[in-house]
Enzyme design. Structure first.
Site, mmCIF file in Angstrom:
data_model
loop_
_atom_site.group_PDB
_atom_site.id
_atom_site.type_symbol
_atom_site.label_atom_id
_atom_site.label_comp_id
_atom_site.label_asym_id
_atom_site.label_seq_id
_atom_site.Cartn_x
_atom_site.Cartn_y
_atom_site.Cartn_z
ATOM 1 N N THR A 1 -3.185 6.027 -4.793
ATOM 2 C CA THR A 1 -4.508 5.861 -4.191
ATOM 3 C C THR A 1 -4.444 5.702 -2.662
ATOM 4 O OG1 THR A 1 -4.321 3.514 -4.687
ATOM 5 C CG2 THR A 1 -5.548 4.844 -6.246
ATOM 6 N N CYS B 1 1.906 1.590 -4.581
ATOM 7 C CA CYS B 1 0.688 0.782 -4.732
ATOM 8 C C CYS B 1 0.267 0.324 -3.330
ATOM 9 C CB CYS B 1 0.936 -0.416 -5.644
ATOM 10 S SG CYS B 1 -0.537 -1.453 -5.779
#
Ligand code: RRO
Length: 303
Positions: free
Chosen positions: A191, A128
């Site tokens: 991401t 993350c």
């Protein structure tokens, strides 16, 4: 007809598509909906030991070719997820529980709890891009990845997948560290660290300021990461990052992915995207004379 089945560790998938962590994965009923729509496996939202409310709004903003999010790991805690899986009873595809922790021991404890509530595998979220003391703060350091995986493998019998961050100079070092720790597969990529500013106010849009970019904008980054990792490790690679069409899925598989995860595309296309991908993949393989997915895994390294 070409066969779409693939195997990753002890998991047998009817087709190589999976729901990516973070999208529709916080409720048992939505996981079942995705499985019923044709996903080969589903991954839950990342779960930790304790409940977390996440960051303040806005937590998601749309950009030209994707989404930038900073949800902040909102989740009810692993113990409260038991009920969700019970309610989802009858999910007929493998359920992979995405987990996070702040220490190697915490990863192991959450993994053990996940196994007990029926997980077929766990995916360690060490990627993350905007979490403090977990996520990429662990996953940007090969030694910390190796330790988290080793401890988890020592304490549980569940297959362990490791989701890697692209926000490093060399993702291959991270994949090798996961493999050394005993990982059964790596997922690439989470991401890409990103930010959006509102020019009227001059302020960052997201409550957390920084977030993670997903969607078509990051697809070529994911393809490059998968290609590099495939050459460096023996464990399977699960591709993730911007897949929207069956052509994207074929590209990821040819780069070296055994399976592919779909997240942001669901926001635009709904859960029908899984059937669209598997129908397209099957037609492509039949047209080209391929008998099974394994024949095209890593094809771009051989041609
Ligand atoms: O919850 C999030 O904000 C989040 C997570 Br856990 C993750 O792994 N990747 C991401 O872009 N957002």
């Amino acid at each position: 007809m070409a066969s779409l089945t693939v195997e990753i560790a002890s998991l047998k998938l009817a087709n190589p598509t999976m729901l990516a962590a973070g999208i529709l994965g916080l409720s048992g009923l939505t996981l079942k909906q995705v499985a019923d729509a044709g996903a080969g496996a589903v991954v839950t939202k990342s779960l930790g030991l304790k409940h977390r409310s996440g960051y303040s709004n806005p937590t998601v903003v749309q950009v030209e070719s994707g989404l930038v999010n900073a949800m902040g790991l909102p989740n009810p805690g692993i113990d409260h997820f038991t009920q969700e899986l019970r309610e989802a009873g009858g999910i007929r595809v493998p359920v992979i529980v995405s987990i996070y922790g702040f220490t190697p021991e915490e990863f192991a404890v959450v993994a053990e709890k996940a196994l007990r509530i029926g997980a077929d595998a766990v995916e360690l979220n060490v990627s993350c891009p905007h979490a403090e003391k977990t996520g990429a703060e662990i996953g940007q350091n090969p030694l910390l990845i190796e330790e988290a995986v080793k401890t988890t493998k020592r304490c549980t019998k569940t297959p362990v997948f490791v989701k890697l961050t692209p926000n490093v100079a060399d993702i291959v070092e991270l994949a090798k560290a996961a493999e050394r720790g005993g990982a059964d597969a790596v997922t690439a990529i989470n991401t890409v660290k990103a930010m959006v500013i509102d020019i009227e106010t001059g302020k960052p849009v997201l409550g957390n300021k920084m977030g993670g970019l997903s969607g078509p904008a990051i697809k070529p980054i994911a393809v490059r990461c998968i290609y590099e990792i495939y050459e460096a490790v023996k464990i399977p690679v699960i591709g993730c990052g911007g897949i929207t069409t069956w052509r994207d899925a074929v590209e990821f598989i040819q780069a070296g992915a055994t399976a592919v995860q779909i997240g942001t595309a669901i926001a635009a296309k709904g859960v029908h995207v899984f059937k669209q991908l598997t129908d397209g993949l099957e037609s492509f393989m039949s047209l080209k004379g391929f008998g099974g997915v394994e024949e095209i895994v890593g094809l771009s390294h051989r041609s």
